[in-house]
Design a protein around this motif. Structure first.
Motif, mmCIF file in Angstrom:
data_model
loop_
_atom_site.group_PDB
_atom_site.id
_atom_site.type_symbol
_atom_site.label_atom_id
_atom_site.label_comp_id
_atom_site.label_asym_id
_atom_site.label_seq_id
_atom_site.Cartn_x
_atom_site.Cartn_y
_atom_site.Cartn_z
ATOM 1 N N GLY A 257 11.838 0.557 23.692
ATOM 2 C CA GLY A 257 11.185 0.180 24.938
ATOM 3 C C GLY A 257 10.630 -1.231 24.850
ATOM 4 O O GLY A 257 10.873 -1.962 23.884
ATOM 5 N N ASN A 258 9.871 -1.621 25.857
ATOM 6 C CA ASN A 258 9.314 -2.970 25.888
ATOM 7 C C ASN A 258 8.127 -3.087 24.946
ATOM 8 O O ASN A 258 7.196 -2.276 24.991
ATOM 9 N N ILE A 259 8.176 -4.112 24.087
ATOM 10 C CA ILE A 259 7.066 -4.405 23.188
ATOM 11 C C ILE A 259 6.616 -5.835 23.443
ATOM 12 O O ILE A 259 7.432 -6.760 23.497
ATOM 13 N N ASP A 260 5.329 -6.018 23.621
ATOM 14 C CA ASP A 260 4.755 -7.341 23.837
ATOM 15 C C ASP A 260 5.062 -8.220 22.620
ATOM 16 O O ASP A 260 4.647 -7.915 21.498
ATOM 17 N N GLU A 261 5.793 -9.308 22.845
ATOM 18 C CA GLU A 261 6.220 -10.151 21.729
ATOM 19 C C GLU A 261 5.053 -10.781 20.990
ATOM 20 O O GLU A 261 5.179 -11.171 19.830
ATOM 21 N N SER A 262 3.895 -10.863 21.625
ATOM 22 C CA SER A 262 2.726 -11.446 20.958
ATOM 23 C C SER A 262 2.199 -10.551 19.833
ATOM 24 O O SER A 262 1.400 -10.998 19.012
ATOM 25 N N LEU A 263 2.672 -9.294 19.792
ATOM 26 C CA LEU A 263 2.224 -8.380 18.742
ATOM 27 C C LEU A 263 2.978 -8.588 17.430
ATOM 28 O O LEU A 263 2.545 -8.109 16.384
ATOM 29 N N TYR A 264 4.111 -9.294 17.474
ATOM 30 C CA TYR A 264 4.895 -9.490 16.260
ATOM 31 C C TYR A 264 4.270 -10.559 15.367
ATOM 32 O O TYR A 264 3.879 -11.635 15.837
ATOM 33 N N ARG A 265 4.194 -10.261 14.075
ATOM 34 C CA ARG A 265 3.720 -11.197 13.057
ATOM 35 C C ARG A 265 4.799 -11.290 11.978
ATOM 36 O O ARG A 265 5.107 -10.298 11.321
ATOM 37 N N GLU A 266 5.349 -12.476 11.791
ATOM 38 C CA GLU A 266 6.431 -12.635 10.812
ATOM 39 C C GLU A 266 5.889 -12.690 9.386
ATOM 40 O O GLU A 266 4.903 -13.395 9.116
ATOM 41 N N VAL A 267 6.532 -11.955 8.492
ATOM 42 C CA VAL A 267 6.212 -12.010 7.061
ATOM 43 C C VAL A 267 7.423 -12.538 6.304
ATOM 44 O O VAL A 267 8.554 -12.495 6.802
ATOM 45 N N GLN A 268 7.172 -13.025 5.098
ATOM 46 C CA GLN A 268 8.250 -13.505 4.245
ATOM 47 C C GLN A 268 8.130 -12.889 2.866
ATOM 48 O O GLN A 268 7.025 -12.645 2.373
ATOM 49 N N GLU A 269 9.287 -12.635 2.248
ATOM 50 C CA GLU A 269 9.304 -12.057 0.924
ATOM 51 C C GLU A 269 8.536 -12.954 -0.054
ATOM 52 O O GLU A 269 8.698 -14.168 -0.074
ATOM 53 N N ASP A 270 7.688 -12.318 -0.862
ATOM 54 C CA ASP A 270 6.930 -12.985 -1.928
ATOM 55 C C ASP A 270 5.945 -14.030 -1.415
ATOM 56 O O ASP A 270 5.496 -14.897 -2.167
ATOM 57 N N ARG A 271 5.589 -13.939 -0.147
ATOM 58 C CA ARG A 271 4.531 -14.786 0.396
ATOM 59 C C ARG A 271 3.402 -13.876 0.869
ATOM 60 O O ARG A 271 3.566 -13.108 1.816
ATOM 61 N N LYS A 272 2.272 -13.984 0.226
ATOM 62 C CA LYS A 272 1.152 -13.083 0.510
ATOM 63 C C LYS A 272 0.531 -13.379 1.866
ATOM 64 O O LYS A 272 0.530 -14.516 2.329
ATOM 65 N N LEU A 273 0.017 -12.326 2.489
ATOM 66 C CA LEU A 273 -0.768 -12.483 3.700
ATOM 67 C C LEU A 273 -1.980 -11.574 3.605
ATOM 68 O O LEU A 273 -1.979 -10.602 2.840
ATOM 69 N N THR A 274 -2.999 -11.913 4.361
ATOM 70 C CA THR A 274 -4.243 -11.154 4.323
ATOM 71 C C THR A 274 -4.473 -10.475 5.657
ATOM 72 O O THR A 274 -4.358 -11.106 6.717
ATOM 73 N N ILE A 275 -4.762 -9.194 5.601
ATOM 74 C CA ILE A 275 -5.164 -8.436 6.782
ATOM 75 C C ILE A 275 -6.548 -7.876 6.486
ATOM 76 O O ILE A 275 -6.691 -6.942 5.701
ATOM 77 N N LYS A 276 -7.563 -8.539 7.039
ATOM 78 C CA LYS A 276 -8.965 -8.217 6.749
ATOM 79 C C LYS A 276 -9.201 -8.244 5.234
ATOM 80 O O LYS A 276 -9.004 -9.300 4.620
ATOM 81 N N ASP A 277 -9.550 -7.114 4.599
ATOM 82 C CA ASP A 277 -9.838 -7.187 3.157
ATOM 83 C C ASP A 277 -8.673 -6.700 2.283
ATOM 84 O O ASP A 277 -8.842 -6.467 1.083
ATOM 85 N N LEU A 278 -7.487 -6.587 2.872
ATOM 86 C CA LEU A 278 -6.311 -6.197 2.104
ATOM 87 C C LEU A 278 -5.335 -7.364 2.004
ATOM 88 O O LEU A 278 -5.167 -8.136 2.952
ATOM 89 N N THR A 279 -4.702 -7.485 0.849
ATOM 90 C CA THR A 279 -3.658 -8.486 0.640
ATOM 91 C C THR A 279 -2.314 -7.790 0.615
ATOM 92 O O THR A 279 -2.126 -6.802 -0.113
#
Length: 266
Positions: free
Chosen positions: A93-115
């Motif tokens: 179905g339709n998903i708001d494109e603003s909700l997508y967050r791109e990740v990359q292999e072996d590149r860390k990202l932080t979501i609040k207090d989790l890595t």
């Protein structure tokens, strides 16, 4: 930190990983209703979820995604290849494109207090990944849908406190089972799924004194049995070239349609 399988199997996957402050799902391959029911058993609702990490675009990993994100506006984390593949999937179905967050292999990202640290996996999807998630010095990983593992896989999964690892099929059951030849070859191939035996062999290379729990996941409904996966993996550990025995670790099988007991990592 907590790890829990809400559902894991060839027909649908949804894994919870969280801390006191942050709550993540890895895949939503079951209905929104089943997902919310599992969250309720954890004392959570969809409003508590801070992000959904998608491993790849196959239906057993995303079928309930559209319903959940439309209802709660949850950010979706995935590789660029997976995001593009999902945009072509009309079943979401339709998903708001603003909700997508791109990740990359072996590149860390932080979501609040989790890595979160995505890792390459070998599977017949656009750009699939597994996920390593840490809170301070506590680490867990979710790694399924990998046809083959290598030294890179081993290095990525070393030092985990808990791990959900694929034990998809028993090779003999698959070979004599009802699947057509092309599908058997796909599953057995380097971009297919990890057998019970190979799951055990991979574990032999990453076992360490502080590993708390191993959840065996993504079992095939047609080509495996929970008892067979459990015993096959234990046998590989017991016979493998490592200083451990299977009894040294808490090894469980994640169930297809039931939530597993929560793994607490203090």
């Amino acid at each position: 930190m907590r790890l829990c399988s809400i559902a894991s199997g060839s027909s649908g996957n949804c894994i919870y990983v969280g801390s006191e402050a942050t709550h993540l799902l890895v895949d939503v391959g079951i209905s929104g209703k089943r997902t919310e029911s599992g969250l309720q058993e954890l004392g959570l609702t969809g409003r508590d979820i801070d992000g959904i990490l998608i491993t790849h675009e196959h239906a057993d990993h995303i079928s309930g995604l559209g319903v959940l994100v439309r209802k709660y506006g949850i950010p979706i984390y995935a590789t660029s290849g997976t995001i593009e593949a999902m945009k072509w999937d009309r079943s979401l179905g339709n998903i708001d494109e603003s909700l997508y967050r791109e990740v990359q292999e072996d590149r860390k990202l932080t979501i609040k207090d989790l890595t979160v640290n995505p890792m390459h996996i070998s599977h017949d999807a656009a750009q699939p990944v597994g996920y390593r998630i840490s809170y301070g010095n506590r680490k867990v990983a979710v790694c399924t849908d990998l046809g083959v593992y290598n030294d890179y896989t081993v290095e990525c999964l070393k030092g985990m406190d808990a791990l959900l690892l694929e034990a998809n099929h028993d090779v003999n059951m698959l070979q004599v089972g009802p699947y057509p030849y092309y599908l058997k070859q796909r599953i057995l191939g380097d971009r297919g799924h990890l057998s019970n035996e190979n799951s055990g062999r991979l574990l032999c290379r990453i076992l360490h004194d502080n590993l708390k729990t191993v959840l065996l996941g993504h079992l095939s409904k047609e080509n495996n049995l929970p008892e067979l996966a459990y015993e096959s993996v234990r046998m590989e550990i017991n016979l493998g070239e490592n200083p451990y025995k299977a009894g040294d670790f808490d090894i469980r099988v994640a169930k297809r349609s039931e939530i597993t007991p929560v793994v607490e990592i203090a």
